[in-house]
Design a protein around this motif. Structure first.
Motif, mmCIF file in Angstrom:
data_model
loop_
_atom_site.group_PDB
_atom_site.id
_atom_site.type_symbol
_atom_site.label_atom_id
_atom_site.label_comp_id
_atom_site.label_asym_id
_atom_site.label_seq_id
_atom_site.Cartn_x
_atom_site.Cartn_y
_atom_site.Cartn_z
ATOM 1 N N ASN A 1 3.784 5.526 4.042
ATOM 2 C CA ASN A 1 2.737 4.987 4.917
ATOM 3 C C ASN A 1 2.055 3.738 4.367
ATOM 4 O OD1 ASN A 1 2.822 6.829 7.190
ATOM 5 N ND2 ASN A 1 2.018 8.375 5.790
ATOM 6 N N GLY A 2 2.569 3.193 3.266
ATOM 7 C CA GLY A 2 2.010 1.946 2.757
ATOM 8 C C GLY A 2 2.399 0.775 3.645
ATOM 9 N N PHE A 3 1.511 -0.197 3.750
ATOM 10 C CA PHE A 3 1.806 -1.426 4.489
ATOM 11 C C PHE A 3 1.388 -2.607 3.628
ATOM 12 C CE2 PHE A 3 1.318 -4.950 7.328
ATOM 13 C CZ PHE A 3 2.318 -4.781 8.270
ATOM 14 N N HIS A 4 2.356 -3.479 3.305
ATOM 15 C CA HIS A 4 2.081 -4.581 2.383
ATOM 16 C C HIS A 4 2.519 -5.933 2.924
ATOM 17 C CE1 HIS A 4 1.012 -1.584 -0.603
ATOM 18 N NE2 HIS A 4 2.130 -0.938 -0.307
ATOM 19 N N GLY A 5 2.989 -5.999 4.164
ATOM 20 C CA GLY A 5 3.411 -7.261 4.742
ATOM 21 C C GLY A 5 4.831 -7.183 5.256
ATOM 22 N N GLU B 1 -2.262 1.128 -1.976
ATOM 23 C CA GLU B 1 -3.574 0.895 -1.373
ATOM 24 C C GLU B 1 -4.426 2.136 -1.646
ATOM 25 O OE1 GLU B 1 -2.607 -0.595 2.964
ATOM 26 O OE2 GLU B 1 -0.978 0.614 2.119
ATOM 27 N N THR B 2 -5.674 1.950 -2.007
ATOM 28 C CA THR B 2 -6.537 3.116 -2.228
ATOM 29 C C THR B 2 -6.920 3.761 -0.893
ATOM 30 O OG1 THR B 2 -8.627 1.886 -2.181
ATOM 31 C CG2 THR B 2 -7.476 2.045 -4.299
ATOM 32 N N VAL B 3 -6.972 2.968 0.159
ATOM 33 C CA VAL B 3 -7.097 3.466 1.531
ATOM 34 C C VAL B 3 -6.002 2.779 2.331
ATOM 35 C CG1 VAL B 3 -8.560 3.731 3.563
ATOM 36 C CG2 VAL B 3 -9.607 3.676 1.291
ATOM 37 N N GLN B 4 -5.116 3.546 2.909
ATOM 38 C CA GLN B 4 -4.000 2.966 3.649
ATOM 39 C C GLN B 4 -4.470 2.588 5.052
ATOM 40 O OE1 GLN B 4 -1.011 6.120 3.225
ATOM 41 N NE2 GLN B 4 0.003 4.870 1.656
ATOM 42 N N GLY B 5 -4.659 1.280 5.268
ATOM 43 C CA GLY B 5 -5.212 0.826 6.538
ATOM 44 C C GLY B 5 -4.278 1.030 7.707
ATOM 45 N N GLU B 6 -3.174 0.276 7.738
ATOM 46 C CA GLU B 6 -2.223 0.403 8.835
ATOM 47 C C GLU B 6 -1.523 1.753 8.823
ATOM 48 O OE1 GLU B 6 -2.259 -1.989 11.180
ATOM 49 O OE2 GLU B 6 -3.852 -2.720 9.867
ATOM 50 N N GLY B 7 -1.473 2.393 7.657
ATOM 51 C CA GLY B 7 -0.804 3.684 7.543
ATOM 52 C C GLY B 7 -1.584 4.847 8.102
#
Length: 450
Positions: free
Chosen positions: A145-149, A213-219
């Protein structure tokens, strides 16, 4: 020439006729927007909308902050530089001095600042490239669920299947591990990573970096617990990997502190910042590097637009205005409390819904894309812009500017609550997935992770 305040048929159709089909936000928010101030945007007909999307986190201080606007206008009127590659400039100096005195030194952090290309994805690319150069390794550990680009290196570390399918080529060099809570509240996924790192036959190549990410935004607003994140930081250190925190969306005060990782008591080796670092929505991205890892050769990672002087100007004002004393963070904490209470009201009217996130980066997991999209559409029809997030777009996500007044925050939450009441009770729950337990946090504001 288009006259402000009127939207003729051709003005609407020009987007269909000439703009690429890749556009996305305009499909959900199908007005032609014109002006904006604070937390409010207006379309060409003059209708107002509360903007709780905030440029996907690029407008933490709202639209057109008057002090940033005036500084930028003054810079332009004085014929200040607009483009500088990586030349030294007075505007860059002012930003670096403010960043050093207001962000780094008060937190006892020692980072070199690399100005990358102006997108967060480019800064992620720089982080991964540098980690591989430092360690001589190629593998990167990233999380579900990570989103990095969506550029190739960053996309390899991104979990979203829709985006990963775009390039139609393999995306190598990354091992995906389960994020905190991914396998349920009773499973510590850091144990699995620890075992695989220690087992020479696990098939996990020694990583150059551990990226998270410490809080997964898009995830889907998944929050890492303090114990899990500290364990991951220790595993990075003991395995010789660099710990990279992607603070593109969660940083610049969004979770309460300037950096999202501050309450955890860890110091990442590399930190990626973008989105709200310029303060004004101008393109700007940074890679923060612990000095011992700043081993770049000149120009080894570059980009024509790595010197956006206009962004330096507004960023310096943002830091000085909002981070010179604790008043701003106190206000963010208070608004986070208010937001948490109001989102709990929304969750109460949707069966099995769960409030997720930290600080002013929160939302409600309503269980299905169908329901979340219906709520978002109803909100937009009533003057509130909200996006959705999560692996199934099942989370209604609230990213109101941190400067949003209590009056506007409550007005927006009233609209969201009414939408959830009218849409949520009429939706079939047959297609809804099971919603897991919320991540517990310490403190009503959720600024301090459990």
């Amino acid at each position: 020439m288009t006259v402000r305040g009127s939207a003729g048929a051709d003005e609407v159709l020009i987007f269909e006729r000439r703009e690429s089909a890749v556009r996305s936000y305009c499909r959900r928010f199908d007005s032609v927007f014109d002006t904006a101030e604070g937390s409010v945007v207006r379309d060409v007909s003059g209708r107002e909308y509360l903007d709780f999307v905030a440029g996907a986190g690029s407008l933490n201080y709202g639209h057109n902050d008057p002090d940033m606007r005036d500084a930028l206008i003054s810079h332009l009127e004085q014929r200040g530089m607009s483009h500088s590659l990586d030349l030294s400039s007075s505007s860059k100096s002012a930003f670096l001095r403010a960043f050093e005195s207001l962000v780094l030194l008060p937190r006892d952090l020692d980072y070199r600042v690399q100005f990358t290309g102006p997108t967060g994805a480019n800064a992620v690319e720089a982080a991964l490239k540098l980690a591989r150069k430092v360690t001589g390794r190629t593998n990167v550990v990233a999380f579900t669920n990570g989103f990095h680009g969506v550029s190739l290196g960053a996309l390899a570390a991104t979990g979203n299947r829709h985006h990963r399918g775009g390039p139609q080529i393999p995306l190598p060099g990354v091992t995906r591990m389960p994020y905190d809570g991914y396998q349920g509240a009773g499973v510590d996924t850091a144990d699995l990573l620890a075992r695989m790192l220690q087992d020479p036959s696990s098939g996990l190549d020694a990583p150059a970096a551990i990226l998270l990410e410490t809080v997964q935004g898009e995830g889907g607003l998944n929050v890492a617990s303090a114990g899990w994140l500290r364990r991951i930081a220790e595993l990075a250190r003991s395995s010789g990997a660099l710990l990279v925190v992607d603070d593109i969306q969660a940083g610049c005060g969004r979770t309460g502190s300037f950096f999202s990782f501050e309450p955890y008591g860890i110091v990442p080796d590399l930190v990626v910042l973008s989105k709200s670092i310029s303060g004004y929505g101008l393109p700007m991205a940074l890679l923060l590097i612990r000095p011992e890892f700043d081993v770049w050769q000149p120009g080894e990672h570059n980009g024509t637009f790595r010197g956006n002087v206009h962004a330096f100007v507004t960023a310096q004002v943002a830091l000085t205005k909002f981070w010179s004393d604790p008043t701003f963070t106190d206000e963010v904490a208070r608004r986070a409390d208010l937001l948490a209470v109001r989102l709990a009201e929304v969750a109460d009217v949707v069966p099995d819904a769960v409030v997720k996130g930290r600080g002013m980066m929160r939302g409600v997991d309503v269980g299905s894309e169908e329901l979340a999209s219906a709520i978002s559409r109803r909100c937009f029809g009533n003057g509130l812009m909200l996006e959705t997030a999560g692996s199934h777009d099942q989370v209604v996500k609230v990213m109101a500017p941190l400067t949003t007044s209590d009056e506007l925050l409550n007005r927006g939450m009233d609209i969201l609550l009414a939408a959830a009441q009218s849409v949520g009770t009429g939706q079939s729950v047959g297609a809804r997935r099971s919603v897991g337990p919320a991540r517990d946090v310490l403190g009503a504001s959720g600024l301090v992770p459990a």
